[in-house]
Design a protein around this motif. Structure first.
Motif, PDB file in Angstrom:
ATOM      1  N   UNK A 150      40.427  -1.429  75.590  1.00 26.57           N
ATOM      2  CA  UNK A 150      41.372  -0.584  74.663  1.00 26.57           C
ATOM      3  C   UNK A 150      42.724  -1.242  74.558  1.00 26.57           C
ATOM      4  N   UNK A 151      43.147  -1.430  73.096  1.00 27.54           N
ATOM      5  CA  UNK A 151      44.334  -1.976  72.950  1.00 27.54           C
ATOM      6  C   UNK A 151      45.610  -1.236  72.892  1.00 27.54           C
ATOM      7  N   UNK A 152      46.613  -1.318  73.283  1.00 23.92           N
ATOM      8  CA  UNK A 152      47.813  -0.536  73.382  1.00 23.92           C
ATOM      9  C   UNK A 152      49.021  -1.457  72.760  1.00 23.92           C
ATOM     10  N   UNK A 153      49.663  -0.936  71.816  1.00 21.29           N
ATOM     11  CA  UNK A 153      50.729  -1.505  71.008  1.00 21.29           C
ATOM     12  C   UNK A 153      51.930  -0.899  71.452  1.00 21.29           C
ATOM     13  N   UNK A 154      53.095  -1.559  71.441  1.00 22.67           N
ATOM     14  CA  UNK A 154      54.646  -0.845  71.597  1.00 22.67           C
ATOM     15  C   UNK A 154      54.676  -0.275  70.134  1.00 22.67           C
ATOM     16  N   UNK A 155      55.839   0.356  69.797  1.00 25.68           N
ATOM     17  CA  UNK A 155      56.000   1.137  68.674  1.00 25.68           C
ATOM     18  C   UNK A 155      56.387   0.141  67.641  1.00 25.68           C
ATOM     19  N   UNK A 156      56.509  -1.272  67.783  1.00 20.80           N
ATOM     20  CA  UNK A 156      56.729  -2.326  66.827  1.00 20.80           C
ATOM     21  C   UNK A 156      55.602  -2.938  66.514  1.00 20.80           C
ATOM     22  N   UNK A 157      54.384  -2.788  67.034  1.00 22.51           N
ATOM     23  CA  UNK A 157      52.982  -3.265  66.781  1.00 22.51           C
ATOM     24  C   UNK A 157      52.817  -4.496  67.659  1.00 22.51           C
ATOM     25  N   UNK A 158      53.922  -4.777  68.675  1.00 24.89           N
ATOM     26  CA  UNK A 158      53.590  -5.633  69.406  1.00 24.89           C
ATOM     27  C   UNK A 158      52.878  -5.370  70.926  1.00 24.89           C
ATOM     28  N   UNK A 159      51.904  -6.035  71.440  1.00 18.76           N
ATOM     29  CA  UNK A 159      51.264  -5.747  72.658  1.00 18.76           C
ATOM     30  C   UNK A 159      52.099  -5.173  73.705  1.00 18.76           C
ATOM     31  N   UNK A 160      51.728  -3.910  74.343  1.00 18.81           N
ATOM     32  CA  UNK A 160      52.288  -3.449  75.456  1.00 18.81           C
ATOM     33  C   UNK A 160      52.273  -4.234  76.709  1.00 18.81           C
ATOM     34  N   UNK A 161      53.336  -4.662  77.401  1.00 19.51           N
ATOM     35  CA  UNK A 161      53.509  -5.693  78.189  1.00 19.51           C
ATOM     36  C   UNK A 161      53.789  -5.257  79.483  1.00 19.51           C
ATOM     37  N   UNK A 162      53.951  -3.949  79.842  1.00 18.32           N
ATOM     38  CA  UNK A 162      54.270  -3.711  81.223  1.00 18.32           C
ATOM     39  C   UNK A 162      55.720  -3.473  81.630  1.00 18.32           C
ATOM     40  N   UNK A 163      56.580  -3.664  80.657  1.00 18.39           N
ATOM     41  CA  UNK A 163      57.912  -3.598  80.758  1.00 18.39           C
ATOM     42  C   UNK A 163      58.120  -2.257  81.360  1.00 18.39           C
ATOM     43  N   UNK A 164      59.049  -2.146  82.499  1.00 19.88           N
ATOM     44  CA  UNK A 164      59.563  -0.868  83.164  1.00 19.88           C
ATOM     45  C   UNK A 164      58.266  -0.003  83.654  1.00 19.88           C
ATOM     46  N   UNK A 165      57.375  -0.540  83.951  1.00 19.15           N
ATOM     47  CA  UNK A 165      55.962   0.115  84.294  1.00 19.15           C
ATOM     48  C   UNK A 165      55.141   0.577  83.182  1.00 19.15           C
ATOM     49  N   UNK A 166      55.453   0.222  81.945  1.00 17.34           N
ATOM     50  CA  UNK A 166      54.538   0.659  80.656  1.00 17.34           C
ATOM     51  C   UNK A 166      53.049   0.035  81.037  1.00 17.34           C
ATOM     52  N   UNK A 167      51.951   0.579  80.191  1.00 17.71           N
ATOM     53  CA  UNK A 167      50.960  -0.185  80.040  1.00 17.71           C
ATOM     54  C   UNK A 167      50.915  -1.616  79.791  1.00 17.71           C
ATOM     55  N   UNK A 168      49.768  -2.295  80.148  1.00 19.62           N
ATOM     56  CA  UNK A 168      49.530  -3.717  79.753  1.00 19.62           C
ATOM     57  C   UNK A 168      48.494  -3.754  79.208  1.00 19.62           C
ATOM     58  N   UNK A 169      48.546  -4.529  77.769  1.00 20.22           N
ATOM     59  CA  UNK A 169      47.324  -4.307  76.810  1.00 20.22           C
ATOM     60  C   UNK A 169      46.413  -5.661  77.022  1.00 20.22           C
ATOM     61  N   UNK A 170      45.134  -5.750  77.120  1.00 21.34           N
ATOM     62  CA  UNK A 170      44.261  -4.544  76.610  1.00 21.34           C
ATOM     63  C   UNK A 170      43.913  -3.981  77.810  1.00 21.34           C
ATOM     64  N   UNK A 171      43.318  -2.755  78.129  1.00 24.05           N
ATOM     65  CA  UNK A 171      42.926  -1.927  79.408  1.00 24.05           C
ATOM     66  C   UNK A 171      41.517  -1.885  79.323  1.00 24.05           C
ATOM     67  N   UNK A 172      40.956  -2.113  80.435  1.00 26.82           N
ATOM     68  CA  UNK A 172      39.609  -2.114  81.098  1.00 26.82           C
ATOM     69  C   UNK A 172      39.389  -1.278  81.958  1.00 26.82           C
TER      70      UNK A 172
END
Length: 671
Positions: free
Chosen positions: A304-326
């Protein structure tokens, strides 16, 4: 009372802070300086840029607050002293070069040390802030403004005033026409600054019917961003006269839309975009995207792909998700993804097939042909909450999934012709209702009264009868069908508007239907580029947006895909001489042509691989489009353009997401 978008901890990404929001602005009082340069045509040697008033503003939900000002020197330089350096909203700076000629740069929620103001920064600010310029000045919800500021930075680099790295590189650059589009618009603004008659022409050409003329060129350009099909040929001719920014458009566009394509998943080595199906936005503005297949393969994708609001991959900053998710049963994502009031992401797994064993709830289901499931992920940090095989609860090859106001999870169970509801979100407390044989429910939409519209597709290829059903949970907690209306051909998505009308995408006959809450057909609509409609979205003015898949027939190569817009059920939002279902997009739809370069994947290989035919279609066969909090439309490239290659089953998965910047009024917040 203002609703809270965020209930969790702050996140930081792309230089922006996303805070829990309360009513009012929360500026940080701290002495700061903003140094900058006003440019004209990429240069500073002009009499027009000296002795110009430059003003720093903080945007609010009402009028912006003036935070400092200065005049430019003979080289266009300025220095503004201010007592704030951060806000939960955004800062922006304006320069009034001559009467009604205003340049603008959006700075974001943190005041930078340096900035540049020029034509390109004005294009970026007018388009990214288009939905917040309606009063003639930038104002709006702080959270939405921060999302818009992030999209601004996808178009321009505020510090230098140059085109952003996002637009300068793949999958944008000359793989789309938007880099050149922004430069043509910047050249138009350049002529406005030099010639007051050109400025007056732009302002006159972008005036909204029944409203005052735009106060200045920045407002005029925001009007154009919201209505980009207006006076296209006239404005194109003006932009071609001694262009100051090159390379520019070489031919007239269908409309003045600016887009940003994104296609990085967070793991472009083994988990590229491959058939993204839909988009859902969480409380932080992150985009959650089911992915049908691995790129270049017909097998089921397990991520499952997760993108930040600017369209860049979620990278785990401040405990946020890391894309992709399995994990959690994610496998062969179908169309469905939905986010509940607790910021939990529900994902429908269709399970397209492939060599790997996929768990099944039916003992006689063959290996590699499992029944699909539903997965659950925590949006805040990406923690997988579902079982390793996902949740079943009677679901067999899930497509749409929706959450009602009571937390019940509704699922279109495609393969067993059923609607399944996890009551209170509990898969162990599920009820189901079987439709007729061959109904193959695909789309779902929750109505204001808690009932659901169900689009019975009749099969992915429309081999059975299509129909629209209305289903509710009755007083006994059982599913009850109240309407069944045979209609259309190969139905896909259904959405409800604010009045409870159903809008229905009929892929097989290029038609969008509107049906009243009582089941009366109010109209069947085409035009505006509608071609194999699949995805639908209702904007904040109750108008209807359509993503187009194109024809499902041998020999078709859908190289001119676009998104469409038609009048919805709110007469107050209809333009003059328009009525229900009338097209509000050009005959072509809003397209995204290549500027001459072939489309490349995130790994820089051609769309169909090194041995396949080149493709020049950045916007492909789409199955969904959704509108974010800032009015950006995210539309997904589900299939590649060439039907025969895709239908052979070897390489069907489309590439990435195309974001139309500032194009649609944001829909209301549900939770």
């Amino acid at each position: 009372m203002m609703k809270l978008f965020y209930q969790k901890t702050a996140r930081t990404f792309a230089g922006l802070f996303i805070f829990p929001l309360l009513a009012g602005s929360l500026s940080v009082a701290q002495a700061a300086e903003l140094a900058g340069t006003l440019e004209l045509g990429g240069a500073t040697s002009s009499r027009l840029i000296s002795n110009v008033n430059v003003t720093l503003y903080e945007a609010t939900e009402a009028a912006p607050i003036k935070r400092g000002s200065a005049k430019t020197n003979g080289s266009g330089q300025f220095l503004i002293e201010t007592d704030v350096d951060a806000t939960d909203s955004i800062f922006f700076v304006t320069a009034d070069l001559r009467p009604r000629v205003r340049f603008v740069t959006v700075l974001g929620p943190e005041l930078p040390a340096e900035t540049t103001i020029n034509e390109l920064t004005t294009v970026a600010s007018s388009y990214s802030m288009a939905q917040f310029y309606r009063s003639g000045q930038i104002s709006g919800d702080p959270f939405a403004l921060t999302i818009a500021a992030m999209m601004n930075d996808n178009i321009v680099t505020p510090a230098t005033g140059e085109s952003s790295p996002v637009l300068l590189n793949s999958p944008n650059a000359d793989q789309t026409n938007s880099l050149r589009m922004t430069r043509s618009l910047a050249s138009l603004l350049h002529r406005c600054a030099i010639n007051p008659y050109i400025a007056a022409s732009l302002i006159r050409s972008t005036k909204e019917y029944g409203k005052p003329s735009p106060a200045n060129t920045a407002v005029a350009l925001a009007n154009l961003a919201r209505d980009p099909g207006k006076n296209v040929s006239h404005l194109y001719r003006l932009s071609k006269f001694r262009p100051a920014f090159t390379p520019a458009l070489e031919k007239m566009p269908d409309a003045w839309t600016v887009t940003v394509k994104v296609n990085h998943s967070g793991n472009d080595d083994t988990m590229q975009f491959g058939g993204p199906a839909n988009v859902a936005f969480d409380a932080w503005g992150y985009a959650w995207i089911p992915n049908n297949v691995p790129q270049g393969s017909p097998n089921s994708g397990d991520y499952l792909i997760v993108l930040q609001p600017n369209g860049q991959p979620a990278d785990g900053t401040n405990g946020s998700p890391v894309s992709p998710i399995t994990g959690g049963g994610i496998y062969g994502g179908g169309w469905g993804v939905a986010i509940d009031a607790q910021d939990q992401v529900w994902v429908a797994n269709f399970g397209w097939g492939g060599p790997d064993y996929y768990p099944s709830q039916t003992p006689d289901s063959p290996i590699g042909n499992g029944t699909g499931s539903v997965s659950l992920v925590k949006a805040e940090d990406g923690e997988v909450l579902s079982n390793p095989d996902g949740f079943f609860g009677g679901v067999w090859r899930a497509q749409a999934i929706e959450i009602d106001a009571d937390g019940n999870v509704w699922v279109s169970s495609f393969e067993n012709d059923s609607v399944v509801v996890f009551k209170d979100g509990d898969p162990d407390n599920a009820v189901s209702l079987k439709q007729y044989n061959g109904s193959r429910p695909f789309g779902l939409s929750i109505n204001p009264d808690g009932s659901a519209w169900v689009a019975d597709s009749g099969g992915l290829d429309g081999q059975f009868t299509s129909s629209l059903a209305k289903v509710k949970l009755n007083a006994f907690g059982e599913l009850e069908q109240t309407i069944l209306l045979p209609i259309g051909d190969t139905l896909k998505v259904v959405v409800s508007d604010s009045q409870g009308n159903a809008w229905l995408a009929s892929q097989g006959n290029d038609t969008v239907y509107c049906i009243s809450p009582e089941g009366v057909v109010l109209g069947a609509f085409s035009g505006g580029g509608i071609n194999g409609p699949w995805g639908l979205a209702i904007d904040g003015e109750d108008n209807v947006w359509i993503s187009n898949f194109g024809p499902l027939e041998s020999g078709s190569n859908f190289t001119d895909g676009g998104i469409s817009k038609i009048c919805g059920a709110n007469p107050d939002s209809w333009p003059r001489r328009k009525t229900l279902g009338d097209p509000l997009s050009p005959d072509t739809g809003f397209t995204v042509p290549s500027a001459g370069d072939q489309v490349l994947l995130a790994n820089n290989e051609p769309l169909y691989g090194p041995d396949g035919p080149p493709s020049f279609s950045p916007l492909m066969r789409q199955t969904s489009l959704q509108i974010d909090a800032a009015g950006n439309i995210w539309t997904v490239n589900n299939w590649k353009p060439d039907f025969d290659i895709d239908n052979a089953g070897d390489n069907p998965g489309g590439d990435g997401i195309v974001i139309f910047v500032g194009l649609a009024p944001p829909p209301p917040v549900l939770f």
